[in-house]
Write a protein that holds these residues in place. Sequence first.
Motif, PDB file in Angstrom:
ATOM      1  N   ASN A 144       0.824  -1.202   0.000  1.00 38.02           N
ATOM      2  CA  ASN A 144       0.000   0.000   0.000  1.00 38.02           C
ATOM      3  C   ASN A 144       0.860   1.254   0.000  1.00 38.02           C
ATOM      4  O   ASN A 144       0.584   2.199  -0.734  1.00 38.02           O
ATOM      5  CB  ASN A 144      -0.932  -0.005   1.212  1.00 38.02           C
ATOM      6  CG  ASN A 144      -2.256  -0.664   0.908  1.00 38.02           C
ATOM      7  OD1 ASN A 144      -3.044  -0.137   0.127  1.00 38.02           O
ATOM      8  ND2 ASN A 144      -2.481  -1.822   1.484  1.00 38.02           N
ATOM      9  N   VAL A 145       1.893   1.246   0.824  1.00 37.23           N
ATOM     10  CA  VAL A 145       2.750   2.434   0.888  1.00 37.23           C
ATOM     11  C   VAL A 145       3.470   2.628  -0.449  1.00 37.23           C
ATOM     12  O   VAL A 145       3.513   3.731  -0.994  1.00 37.23           O
ATOM     13  CB  VAL A 145       3.763   2.304   2.044  1.00 37.23           C
ATOM     14  CG1 VAL A 145       4.752   3.457   2.009  1.00 37.23           C
ATOM     15  CG2 VAL A 145       3.030   2.281   3.375  1.00 37.23           C
ATOM     16  N   LEU A 146       3.987   1.534  -0.995  1.00 30.29           N
ATOM     17  CA  LEU A 146       4.706   1.641  -2.264  1.00 30.29           C
ATOM     18  C   LEU A 146       3.786   2.064  -3.402  1.00 30.29           C
ATOM     19  O   LEU A 146       4.244   2.620  -4.402  1.00 30.29           O
ATOM     20  CB  LEU A 146       5.365   0.300  -2.606  1.00 30.29           C
ATOM     21  CG  LEU A 146       6.630  -0.012  -1.800  1.00 30.29           C
ATOM     22  CD1 LEU A 146       7.107  -1.415  -2.092  1.00 30.29           C
ATOM     23  CD2 LEU A 146       7.731   0.988  -2.128  1.00 30.29           C
ATOM     24  N   SER A 147       2.489   1.814  -3.260  1.00 30.66           N
ATOM     25  CA  SER A 147       1.595   2.215  -4.347  1.00 30.66           C
ATOM     26  C   SER A 147       1.619   3.723  -4.549  1.00 30.66           C
ATOM     27  O   SER A 147       1.210   4.217  -5.585  1.00 30.66           O
ATOM     28  CB  SER A 147       0.167   1.707  -4.092  1.00 30.66           C
ATOM     29  OG  SER A 147      -0.452   2.448  -3.060  1.00 30.66           O
ATOM     30  N   GLY A 148       2.139   4.467  -3.571  1.00 31.58           N
ATOM     31  CA  GLY A 148       2.341   5.900  -3.766  1.00 31.58           C
ATOM     32  C   GLY A 148       3.349   6.220  -4.860  1.00 31.58           C
ATOM     33  O   GLY A 148       3.398   7.331  -5.363  1.00 31.58           O
ATOM     34  N   ARG A 149       4.160   5.230  -5.240  1.00 32.79           N
ATOM     35  CA  ARG A 149       5.173   5.459  -6.291  1.00 32.79           C
ATOM     36  C   ARG A 149       4.702   5.004  -7.663  1.00 32.79           C
ATOM     37  O   ARG A 149       5.487   4.999  -8.617  1.00 32.79           O
ATOM     38  CB  ARG A 149       6.480   4.721  -5.957  1.00 32.79           C
ATOM     39  CG  ARG A 149       7.142   5.163  -4.681  1.00 32.79           C
ATOM     40  CD  ARG A 149       7.433   6.627  -4.658  1.00 32.79           C
ATOM     41  NE  ARG A 149       8.523   7.042  -5.534  1.00 32.79           N
ATOM     42  CZ  ARG A 149       8.909   8.311  -5.692  1.00 32.79           C
ATOM     43  NH1 ARG A 149       8.291   9.255  -5.018  1.00 32.79           N
ATOM     44  NH2 ARG A 149       9.890   8.604  -6.503  1.00 32.79           N
ATOM     45  N   LEU A 150       3.441   4.567  -7.766  1.00 30.92           N
ATOM     46  CA  LEU A 150       2.992   3.974  -9.032  1.00 30.92           C
ATOM     47  C   LEU A 150       3.203   4.905 -10.215  1.00 30.92           C
ATOM     48  O   LEU A 150       3.477   4.462 -11.325  1.00 30.92           O
ATOM     49  CB  LEU A 150       1.514   3.592  -8.943  1.00 30.92           C
ATOM     50  CG  LEU A 150       1.232   2.327  -8.135  1.00 30.92           C
ATOM     51  CD1 LEU A 150      -0.249   2.065  -8.063  1.00 30.92           C
ATOM     52  CD2 LEU A 150       1.944   1.141  -8.771  1.00 30.92           C
ATOM     53  N   GLY A 151       3.073   6.211  -9.973  1.00 30.98           N
ATOM     54  CA  GLY A 151       3.247   7.153 -11.067  1.00 30.98           C
ATOM     55  C   GLY A 151       4.676   7.229 -11.569  1.00 30.98           C
ATOM     56  O   GLY A 151       4.938   7.801 -12.620  1.00 30.98           O
ATOM     57  N   TYR A 152       5.608   6.641 -10.813  1.00 30.96           N
ATOM     58  CA  TYR A 152       7.027   6.772 -11.178  1.00 30.96           C
ATOM     59  C   TYR A 152       7.610   5.495 -11.749  1.00 30.96           C
ATOM     60  O   TYR A 152       8.687   5.519 -12.323  1.00 30.96           O
ATOM     61  CB  TYR A 152       7.859   7.178  -9.954  1.00 30.96           C
ATOM     62  CG  TYR A 152       7.570   8.576  -9.480  1.00 30.96           C
ATOM     63  CD1 TYR A 152       8.262   9.658 -10.026  1.00 30.96           C
ATOM     64  CD2 TYR A 152       6.616   8.811  -8.520  1.00 30.96           C
ATOM     65  CE1 TYR A 152       7.997  10.942  -9.608  1.00 30.96           C
ATOM     66  CE2 TYR A 152       6.335  10.092  -8.093  1.00 30.96           C
ATOM     67  CZ  TYR A 152       7.034  11.157  -8.643  1.00 30.96           C
ATOM     68  OH  TYR A 152       6.765  12.429  -8.233  1.00 30.96           O
ATOM     69  N   VAL A 153       6.933   4.356 -11.535  1.00 33.32           N
ATOM     70  CA  VAL A 153       7.522   3.100 -12.004  1.00 33.32           C
ATOM     71  C   VAL A 153       6.724   2.569 -13.179  1.00 33.32           C
ATOM     72  O   VAL A 153       5.573   2.942 -13.389  1.00 33.32           O
ATOM     73  CB  VAL A 153       7.543   2.031 -10.878  1.00 33.32           C
ATOM     74  CG1 VAL A 153       8.376   2.503  -9.716  1.00 33.32           C
ATOM     75  CG2 VAL A 153       6.139   1.692 -10.436  1.00 33.32           C
ATOM     76  N   SER A 154       7.368   1.695 -13.948  1.00 34.82           N
ATOM     77  CA  SER A 154       6.692   1.128 -15.108  1.00 34.82           C
ATOM     78  C   SER A 154       5.667   0.106 -14.650  1.00 34.82           C
ATOM     79  O   SER A 154       5.660  -0.322 -13.498  1.00 34.82           O
ATOM     80  CB  SER A 154       7.702   0.437 -16.015  1.00 34.82           C
ATOM     81  OG  SER A 154       8.084  -0.788 -15.430  1.00 34.82           O
ATOM     82  N   PHE A 155       4.788  -0.263 -15.565  1.00 32.70           N
ATOM     83  CA  PHE A 155       3.770  -1.234 -15.208  1.00 32.70           C
ATOM     84  C   PHE A 155       4.395  -2.539 -14.747  1.00 32.70           C
ATOM     85  O   PHE A 155       3.984  -3.126 -13.751  1.00 32.70           O
ATOM     86  CB  PHE A 155       2.840  -1.505 -16.391  1.00 32.70           C
ATOM     87  CG  PHE A 155       1.903  -2.638 -16.116  1.00 32.70           C
ATOM     88  CD1 PHE A 155       0.871  -2.475 -15.212  1.00 32.70           C
ATOM     89  CD2 PHE A 155       2.078  -3.867 -16.731  1.00 32.70           C
ATOM     90  CE1 PHE A 155       0.010  -3.517 -14.932  1.00 32.70           C
ATOM     91  CE2 PHE A 155       1.223  -4.919 -16.449  1.00 32.70           C
ATOM     92  CZ  PHE A 155       0.191  -4.736 -15.555  1.00 32.70           C
ATOM     93  N   TRP A 156       5.434  -2.990 -15.469  1.00 28.98           N
ATOM     94  CA  TRP A 156       6.009  -4.292 -15.117  1.00 28.98           C
ATOM     95  C   TRP A 156       6.684  -4.265 -13.762  1.00 28.98           C
ATOM     96  O   TRP A 156       6.586  -5.207 -13.001  1.00 28.98           O
ATOM     97  CB  TRP A 156       6.981  -4.777 -16.197  1.00 28.98           C
ATOM     98  CG  TRP A 156       6.196  -5.315 -17.341  1.00 28.98           C
ATOM     99  CD1 TRP A 156       6.108  -4.779 -18.588  1.00 28.98           C
ATOM    100  CD2 TRP A 156       5.333  -6.466 -17.328  1.00 28.98           C
ATOM    101  NE1 TRP A 156       5.241  -5.513 -19.354  1.00 28.98           N
ATOM    102  CE2 TRP A 156       4.755  -6.555 -18.609  1.00 28.98           C
ATOM    103  CE3 TRP A 156       4.977  -7.402 -16.364  1.00 28.98           C
ATOM    104  CZ2 TRP A 156       3.855  -7.555 -18.957  1.00 28.98           C
ATOM    105  CZ3 TRP A 156       4.094  -8.400 -16.711  1.00 28.98           C
ATOM    106  CH2 TRP A 156       3.537  -8.474 -17.982  1.00 28.98           C
ATOM    107  N   GLN A 157       7.345  -3.146 -13.469  1.00 32.87           N
ATOM    108  CA  GLN A 157       7.934  -3.023 -12.134  1.00 32.87           C
ATOM    109  C   GLN A 157       6.870  -3.151 -11.059  1.00 32.87           C
ATOM    110  O   GLN A 157       7.062  -3.834 -10.058  1.00 32.87           O
ATOM    111  CB  GLN A 157       8.642  -1.671 -11.994  1.00 32.87           C
ATOM    112  CG  GLN A 157      10.041  -1.649 -12.589  1.00 32.87           C
ATOM    113  CD  GLN A 157      10.620  -0.258 -12.469  1.00 32.87           C
ATOM    114  OE1 GLN A 157      10.049   0.691 -12.988  1.00 32.87           O
ATOM    115  NE2 GLN A 157      11.744  -0.140 -11.788  1.00 32.87           N
TER     116      GLN A 157
END
Lengths: 267, 271, 275
Positions: free
Chosen positions: A99-112
Motif C-alpha cells: 500500500n505504501v509503495l503504491s504511492g510510487r505507481l506514477g514513477y515506475v513502469s507497469f512491469w515493475q
Amino acid sequence: MLTLKGLHKRYPDGFVALPSVDLEVPTGQLVALIGPSGAGKSTLIRCINRLVEPTSGSVKLGEQELTTLSRGELRRARRRIAMIFQDYALVDRLTVMENVLSGRLGYVSFWQSWMRRFPQADVDRAFELLETVGLKGLHDRRADALSGGQRQRVGIARALMQQPELLLVDEPTASLDPRTARQVMQLLGDLCKAHNLTAIINIHDVPLARAYTDRIVGLQAGNVVFDGKPQELTDAVLPEIYGGEDWNKDAESDQAAAPAEDDGVAA
Amino acid sequence: MPVEQQGDTRIWRRRDRKAAWQHFGVTLAVAALVVFCAKIISDQTTWEFVGSAPMQGADLAMRMWPPQLGYIAELWGPVVDTIHIATLGTILGVMIASPLAFLAANNTTPSKVFVRPVALALLVTSRSVNSIIWALMLVVIFGPGMLSGIIAIALRSVGFCGKLLYEAIEEIDAHTVEAVSSTGASRLQVLTFGVIPQIAPAFAGISVYRWDINIREATVLGLVGAGGIGMALQGAIDTLAWSRVSVIFLVILATVVLSEWVSAKARAAVI
Amino acid sequence: MSTAPPTTPPTAGAPRRWRRPPHIANPRTRWALYIGASLYLLWALSSVEVDVGRLFEGMTRARTFFAAALSPDFFTRWSDIRAGILESLTMTVVATVAGIALSVPLGLGAARNLASRPVYLVCRAILAGTRAFHEIILAIMLVAMFGFGPFAGVVTLVVSTIGFLGKLIAEDIEAIQWNAVEAVESAGASWLQRVVYAVLPQIMPRFIGLSLYRLDINFRESAVIGIVGAGGIGATLTTAFDRYEFEAVSAILILIITTVFIAEYIAGAIRRKVL
C-alpha cells in the motif's frame, strides 16, 4: 502556491456543488476547509486533482494549469498531489508495504509494479516513512488487519511516498475515535511543517481545525463564507457557516476539553 | 401506509383502495396465466400414463435393484474423465471470462457505448445456451469425446463466471481506486493495484463454485456424446441395463457429494 | 500472515530488501501445491484425445455449421418451433409457480433457527435429495415413469426449483437479523405470526429476485430436458439436430437467447420496482 479561480462544478443531474470558488493557498500553509455536510468540501478538493472534473474555472499548482491537462499530463501532475481519505481507501488485501509503495505507481513502469520490484530507494524511503508514522515492523501485515488509526497512518505514509507538493486530505478523522483523531492531526501537522507541504484538509471537527491548522476556510453551499486565522473563527461566526444557533454550547465544551487531551498526546 | 378518515375514526390499512385493487388485479392475472398454462400442459398429457406412474416407478425400482456392483470397476475411467472435463472446462472458461468481465463492468470498461454492450451480449449468449446444447453443437464439429465436453463446459462457464465477476468488479470500493489513481498511476496500474486485489477472493470463489456446478454438468454431457460418465449412462439406458444404471447413479452421487465437499473446503481456504 | 518472520534484516543502515510475502507462508506446502497442480493439469491434458483427422473433417462441418448459424431459418419449421417455444413457456410458468409454492414451506422447515430439530433434518434431507441429480437424469427417470410429454418436464422443473429455491431461502432465513423476530415474539406473536411479520419481510426482496432468476433458469432448462423426451423446445431442437437442419437449430437458439434476454430485462425492471 495553489490558486483556484472561478472554480465551478455542476453535476450532470444539474446540482451546482461549487458556484464559483476563488482561493489562494501559499506554499507550506495548512488550510482547514470546514462546513456542513454537502457544502461542497469533497467536490472542491476532488476538483483539484480532477478525480471530479470541474465544469469551468482554473486550478493552478505553481505555474501549471491543471484543468486543461491531457490524460497523460494529468497523470504526471497527479504525482505532485497526494490525497488522504476518510475511509483510508487502502487496498485491503495488499500488505502495508504494498500500500505504501503504491504511492510510487506514477514513477515506475507497469512491469515493475506488477512484479513488485520497486527501486531500492523507494523501499528505503517506505521503511523510513513507516517508522515516522509509527508503524515500524508492520510492513508485512495485511491492511485489513490494522486498526482504524493504523490504517490512516498507512494512508499518510502512502501519500508522503509520492513526495508531493500538495496534500489533499478528505475528512481524515471522521472515522476515528477522538484521541486517535488528535494524534493523526498532530502527525499531519508535523509532517507538513517538516516537508514544507501545502495542505488542504476537509474536516468536520471545528476544535481540531482550530488547534492544528494555519488557516480556516468556511464553505457553505459551495461559497466561501469565512476565510481567516483560527483565532478569528469565533463562536459568533460559526452559525454563519453551519446555520442554526443552538449548537454553540456543544462546541464550547468540546473546545474546553480539547487542549487538555492534546497535552496528553504530545507528552 | 394510508390512513383514511371516516368520521372520528382514522382507519389504517396496509394498502389504500387503488393499491389494493392493483394488487388484486395483478394476483388475478398471474393466477389466470398459471391456470391457462396448466390447462395446456394437461391437454398434452396422457393422464392414464400419469396414473400408472407409481406402478411404472415401482417396476423401474425393481429392475434397478440390486445394483450390479461389479460394474463399478469399469466406471473409474469415465469418472476421472468427467472430473477432467469439469476442471479443464472451468479453467478455459475462466480464462475467457476474466477479460470479458473487465470489458463488461461499468467502472472498468474502455467504452460504455461500444465495448460494454458487445461484452454483455457475449455473456448473455453464453449463459442462455445450456452446456448440453453447446455439447450437441460441438460434437458435430469436433466429434464425440472429451474435447467437445471441455469446450462445451467452457463456453457455458464464460457467461456464468463473467456475469458474477463483472458484478463483483462493479461493487469494489471506489475510494480505493480513487486513491490509487490519485498517485498518478496508469490505467493498467490502477487495475492491478486497485481493482484486482479487491476482486481476487470473489474470483477464486466464483471459479470454485462453477467447478462444482461443472462436475454435475459433466456427468450428463456424455448423453450427447461429449465424454465422461454420461456415455456409460447412455449405453446402459439404451440396452435397458437398469441394474447398471443404478450403479452409475450411485457413482454420480458420490462424485457430486465429493466435489461439493472439496469446493466448500477450497472456498473456505480462499476466503 | 502476521506470524511470518520479518523479511528484512533488523540491522539498520544496510539497504533493506523488501519482497512481497508469498500467499502461502510455508514453502514446502507452497511448492507441493504448485507441483501437484501442474502434475494434475498434465495428467488431465494428456487424457484428452485429439483426433487430428476428425478435427479436419470437423472444420468443414464447422463451416457449414457457422454458415447455417448466420442464416437462421425460422419459416420451414415455424409451426414446430412455435409449438415448442409455447410449450416451453407454459412449462416454465407452471413449474416455477408450483416450485415456489412448495419451496417456501420446505425452506422455512430447513432453516436451523426457525424449525425444530427433526423438521429441520427431514426438510434438509428432502432438499439434498432434490439437488442430488442433474435435471437431465431426473427427466430421464420421470419420463420413464410418466411417459413422454410436458408433464414429466414440469415435474422435473418443479423438483429442481424446490432444490434451488428451498436451499437458498433456508440460508437467507438463517442469516436474518434475529432481534426483529425477538421483538415480535416478545409482543406475544405465534410462530406463524413471527414468520409473517419478522422473517418474510426480511427475506422478501431477495426471494423475489431469486424467484425471477429461477423463472429464467427454468426456461433455459426446458430447452434441455426436451432432449430426453420431456417436452418443450428441446424436443424440437433435437429433432432439428438429428435431421442436420442447422438453419432451424440456429433459429431456435436465437429465439431462446432472445427470450432469455427479454426475460432478464423484465426481471430487472420488476426487481427495480419491487425493491
